[in-house]
Design a protein around this motif. Sequence first.
Motif, PDB file in Angstrom:
ATOM      1  N   GLY A 142      -5.479 -59.569 -66.046  1.00  0.00           N
ATOM      2  CA  GLY A 142      -4.537 -59.049 -67.042  1.00  0.00           C
ATOM      3  C   GLY A 142      -3.327 -58.351 -66.443  1.00  0.00           C
ATOM      4  N   LYS A 143      -3.057 -58.593 -65.164  1.00  0.00           N
ATOM      5  CA  LYS A 143      -1.942 -57.913 -64.494  1.00  0.00           C
ATOM      6  C   LYS A 143      -0.601 -58.164 -65.198  1.00  0.00           C
ATOM      7  N   SER A 144      -0.327 -59.432 -65.498  1.00  0.00           N
ATOM      8  CA  SER A 144       0.972 -59.753 -66.125  1.00  0.00           C
ATOM      9  C   SER A 144       1.083 -59.089 -67.486  1.00  0.00           C
ATOM     10  N   THR A 145      -0.011 -59.112 -68.235  1.00  0.00           N
ATOM     11  CA  THR A 145      -0.008 -58.514 -69.572  1.00  0.00           C
ATOM     12  C   THR A 145       0.242 -57.011 -69.468  1.00  0.00           C
ATOM     13  N   ILE A 146      -0.459 -56.370 -68.547  1.00  0.00           N
ATOM     14  CA  ILE A 146      -0.312 -54.917 -68.366  1.00  0.00           C
ATOM     15  C   ILE A 146       1.109 -54.583 -67.882  1.00  0.00           C
TER      16      ILE A 146
HETATM   17  N1  LIG Z   1      -7.171 -57.631 -73.013  1.00  0.00           N
HETATM   18  C1  LIG Z   1      -6.961 -58.929 -73.259  1.00  0.00           C
HETATM   19  N2  LIG Z   1      -7.525 -59.526 -74.312  1.00  0.00           N
HETATM   20  C2  LIG Z   1      -7.323 -60.838 -74.573  1.00  0.00           C
HETATM   21  N3  LIG Z   1      -6.567 -61.646 -73.782  1.00  0.00           N
HETATM   22  C3  LIG Z   1      -5.970 -61.090 -72.725  1.00  0.00           C
HETATM   23  C4  LIG Z   1      -6.118 -59.710 -72.386  1.00  0.00           C
HETATM   24  N4  LIG Z   1      -5.397 -59.456 -71.258  1.00  0.00           N
HETATM   25  C5  LIG Z   1      -4.864 -60.614 -70.911  1.00  0.00           C
HETATM   26  N5  LIG Z   1      -5.184 -61.597 -71.777  1.00  0.00           N
HETATM   27  C6  LIG Z   1      -4.847 -63.026 -71.685  1.00  0.00           C
HETATM   28  O1  LIG Z   1      -5.637 -63.513 -70.605  1.00  0.00           O
HETATM   29  C7  LIG Z   1      -4.879 -64.386 -69.780  1.00  0.00           C
HETATM   30  C8  LIG Z   1      -4.760 -63.782 -68.365  1.00  0.00           C
HETATM   31  O2  LIG Z   1      -3.987 -62.605 -68.459  1.00  0.00           O
HETATM   32  P1  LIG Z   1      -2.786 -62.355 -67.450  1.00  0.00           P
HETATM   33  O3  LIG Z   1      -1.977 -63.606 -67.253  1.00  0.00           O
HETATM   34  O4  LIG Z   1      -2.075 -61.127 -67.897  1.00  0.00           O
HETATM   35  O5  LIG Z   1      -3.652 -62.036 -66.150  1.00  0.00           O
HETATM   36  P2  LIG Z   1      -3.221 -62.043 -64.648  1.00  0.00           P
HETATM   37  O6  LIG Z   1      -4.102 -61.069 -63.953  1.00  0.00           O
HETATM   38  O7  LIG Z   1      -1.762 -61.828 -64.537  1.00  0.00           O
HETATM   39  O8  LIG Z   1      -3.645 -63.495 -64.275  1.00  0.00           O
HETATM   40  P3  LIG Z   1      -3.241 -64.353 -62.980  1.00  0.00           P
HETATM   41  O9  LIG Z   1      -3.418 -63.443 -61.866  1.00  0.00           O
HETATM   42  O10 LIG Z   1      -4.203 -65.476 -62.909  1.00  0.00           O
HETATM   43  O11 LIG Z   1      -1.831 -64.772 -63.238  1.00  0.00           O
HETATM   44  C9  LIG Z   1      -3.549 -64.588 -70.493  1.00  0.00           C
HETATM   45  O12 LIG Z   1      -3.683 -65.724 -71.304  1.00  0.00           O
HETATM   46  C10 LIG Z   1      -3.399 -63.320 -71.332  1.00  0.00           C
HETATM   47  O13 LIG Z   1      -2.631 -63.563 -72.487  1.00  0.00           O
END
Ligand SMILES: Nc1ncnc2c1ncn2[C@@H]1O[C@H](COP(=O)(O)OP(=O)(O)OP(=O)(O)O)[C@@H](O)[C@H]1O
Length: 224
Positions: free
Chosen positions: A45-49
């Motif tokens: 969830g890094k990008s989301t956060i």
């Molecule tokens: N708390 C949450 N509840 C539901 N879906 C979530 C949540 N956090 C993130 N997501 C979704 O889960 C997926 C992965 O999240 P994200 O891309 O933010 O993670 P990341 O750590 O950046 O991933 P990566 O490192 O693989 O790019 C995305 O589709 C995002 O929309």
Amino acid sequence: MENYNVMDIRNSQYLAHRLTGDLRSLLSVGTAPIVVALDGPSGSGKSTIATIVADTLNAESMAGGAVVTVIEGDQFYRGGSATTWDKWSVGEKMNHVMDWRCQRTLLKSLLDTGVGIWRSFDWDSEDWDTDMIPLKPEPNCCVATPMVLLEGVYSARPQLADLVDLRVLVKIPDAVRHDQLRQREGGAYGSDWDSRWAEIEDYYFAEVMPEEAYDLILALPAEG
Ligand SMILES: Nc1ncnc2c1ncn2[C@@H]1O[C@H](COP(=O)(O)OP(=O)(O)OP(=O)(O)O)[C@@H](O)[C@H]1O
Ligand SMILES: Nc1ccn([C@H]2C[C@H](O)[C@@H](COP(=O)(O)O)O2)c(=O)n1
């Protein structure tokens, strides 16, 4: 009672809220530009956060200008073909999967000159899984803001240590992370994903950057 073992956007919002508080404090005492690495396994969830944190702090800006610039780690992906990948040792894979030299040049340029230019990996290319490493033709450019947030797995790696002020690890239950990956990748997330990417992520988080190497662990509260 909250259940932290299911996928729920409120969990990312909670982690983002906590990080926002810490970064707000850092902004009030640190010397700009402050570089933050937001690290964690794929799908945590890094990008989301990072997006929530930046939107919040940028909206608070009195002067109206951006306070936080987010640089997405997957722009530096350089994995290559499965055949080449399979020939590498775990250490070589970790060294190649993201172009940390390009990240280094970008961060250094932002710190030294206030401007950074780089080229992103083209995920839409037909050739994404080849050794050709398709990059988008048009370069990205950004100017240094008071805070620069580099998000992405391996962003807190030792090769960038001298340029990073705060190393943050996003830690969520593996089962939830796998659900998030499944949601994002659909059919592409299968056993191949685990054998190809999880192996080096596991090595990195166990041997290179264990929890004690981070300045801040962003985790959900223990249930109870
Ligand atoms: N708390 C949450 N509840 C539901 N879906 C979530 C949540 N956090 C993130 N997501 C979704 O889960 C997926 C992965 O999240 P994200 O891309 O933010 O993670 P990341 O750590 O950046 O991933 P990566 O490192 O693989 O790019 C995305 O589709 C995002 O929309
Ligand atoms: N389609 C793909 C293939 C591989 N990855 C890998 C690369 C990293 O191990 C990780 C994501 O990195 P991040 O976005 O956190 O910087 O997964 C991928 O993401 N997508």
